[in-house]
Design an enzyme around this catalytic site. Structure first.
Site, mmCIF file in Angstrom:
data_model
loop_
_atom_site.group_PDB
_atom_site.id
_atom_site.type_symbol
_atom_site.label_atom_id
_atom_site.label_comp_id
_atom_site.label_asym_id
_atom_site.label_seq_id
_atom_site.Cartn_x
_atom_site.Cartn_y
_atom_site.Cartn_z
ATOM 1 N N ALA A 266 3.800 1.492 -0.897
ATOM 2 C CA ALA A 266 4.661 1.557 -2.409
ATOM 3 C C ALA A 266 3.608 2.156 -3.469
ATOM 4 O O ALA A 266 4.082 3.119 -4.109
ATOM 5 C CB ALA A 266 5.087 0.512 -2.785
ATOM 6 N N SER A 267 2.423 1.705 -3.591
ATOM 7 C CA SER A 267 1.472 2.174 -4.418
ATOM 8 C C SER A 267 1.018 3.682 -4.370
ATOM 9 O O SER A 267 1.003 4.151 -5.453
ATOM 10 C CB SER A 267 0.058 1.431 -4.480
ATOM 11 O OG SER A 267 -0.622 1.607 -3.184
ATOM 12 N N TYR B 209 0.889 -1.263 -0.008
ATOM 13 C CA TYR B 209 -0.057 0.128 0.022
ATOM 14 C C TYR B 209 0.800 1.265 0.061
ATOM 15 O O TYR B 209 0.834 2.053 -0.822
ATOM 16 C CB TYR B 209 -0.848 0.028 1.369
ATOM 17 C CG TYR B 209 -1.831 1.205 1.385
ATOM 18 C CD1 TYR B 209 -3.088 1.201 0.733
ATOM 19 C CD2 TYR B 209 -1.538 2.187 2.254
ATOM 20 C CE1 TYR B 209 -3.681 2.331 0.800
ATOM 21 C CE2 TYR B 209 -2.427 3.546 2.293
ATOM 22 C CZ TYR B 209 -3.641 3.476 1.544
ATOM 23 O OH TYR B 209 -4.273 4.472 1.702
#
Length: 338
Positions: free
Chosen positions: A199-200, A197
């Site tokens: 990273a996104s 999450y």
């Protein structure tokens, strides 16, 4: 090029310090003046069209109500058509003059193109594109059973915003509209148990900061980096989509209505970034100037051995504050994937 880097190593730090000392104070005063001015003359959304993805629940639902209260027409997109119609009924009561419901999956480029065309055929314009669809992940990286199950986090959170943006681009340029991106403070303040999450959302922030440079004044961009929000869906370590019962007592979360109001207010004022609650901005200073301290605090509070409760949950349980800091909606049963 080596000599150039050596020269810049000596020149850049003092030059930057002098530049900031001379120009930063007046620049900040100018920004304060513009912010003060925009608060008195926000964008009038009456008669304008807002397309919201992930509009069937949580913050997406509340964003629909906030825009509806400002007189905007709405195009609501999500996979659960029944929930979209429920949201649409409430938004009409709040004040939206016209509402279009389009069930679609944002991780499919063809469906994003389809709902953009449907919206344009119905309204003839798009003024705000609100990229809200998202899904969280909540588990330690080493606890994951099948790494391939977590690809949907990047698909939904990143590509699920990029695809609609791509197809909305010519229409937003024509209306000189705005893109509102629901990212997360986790994009610059990574939390344990949320690696994918985090990273996104970091990818999302950097992507739209780049588009801000490319678009210039043609399209406004508001990047929203909220703290922990009451949301419906997350991926467990088994890769299953569930309600956020497991997050209960781990992170304190905020009310979606208050977040949505702050987001729409900020977007209508033309703000570049919106962080809600505002005290989260302080955490960025810790991240920059004292990352070791922040890392230590997170490890103490949130990183535990498998099978044991983390310290933050034990503190909330002992203080009896769980029911006040964790919303009741987290008591809902596991959800099926949308």
């Amino acid at each position: 090029m080596e000599w150039m880097n050596k020269v810049m190593n000596m020149v850049a730090p003092p030059a930057t310090f002098v530049t900031l000392f001379l120009f930063l104070p007046p620049f900040l005063l100018f920004k304060l003046f513009l912010s003060f001015l925009s608060s008195f003359f926000p964008e009038n959304m009456s008669g304008k069209v807002v397309l919201i993805t992930g509009a069937s629940s949580a913050i997406g639902e509340q964003l629909a109500y906030q825009y509806a209260a400002r007189g905007a027409s709405l195009a609501l997109v999500a996979k659960r058509e029944d929930r979209l119609h429920e949201v649409a009924d409430t938004a009409r009561e709040v004040g939206a003059p016209d509402i279009l419901v389009v069930p679609a999956d944002v991780i499919r480029a063809d469906e994003c193109q389809r709902f953009m065309e449907i919206t344009m055929n119905h309204f003839g314009r798009i003024d705000h594109l609100v990229n809200n669809a998202g899904i969280a992940s909540l588990c330690m990286f080493e606890e994951i059973l099948d790494i391939t199950n977590f690809a949907p986090v990047m698909d939904v959170n990143f590509w699920g915003s990029v695809y609609p943006t791509f197809f909305a681009l010519p229409h937003l340029k024509r209306s000189r509209g705005r893109i509102v991106v629901i990212a997360s403070a986790a994009g610059w303040l990574p939390m344990p148990r949320m690696s994918f999450y985090n990273a996104s959302k970091a990818a999302l922030i950097n992507f739209y900061e780049t588009l801000r440079l490319e678009f210039g004044q043609e399209i406004g961009i508001t990047i929203v980096t909220p703290g922990w929000i009451d949301s419906e869906r997350f991926l467990s370590k088994e890769g299953e989509v569930r309600a956020e019962t497991e997050i209960e007592g781990t992170y304190t979360v905020g009310n979606t209505e208050a977040y949505a109001r702050a987001v729409v207010d900020g977007a209508c004022r033309g703000e570049r970034c919106v962080t809600e609650p505002s005290w989260f901005r302080v955490m960025h200073l810790y991240r920059v100037f004292a990352p070791e301290v922040l890392d230590w605090c997170y490890r103490v509070l949130y990183v535990t051995k498998p099978g044991s409760d983390d310290l933050s949950k034990r503190i909330l349980d002992a203080a009896g504050a769980k029911e006040y800091l964790c919303p009741a909606s987290m008591q809902s049963p596991p959800l099926k994937s949308e």
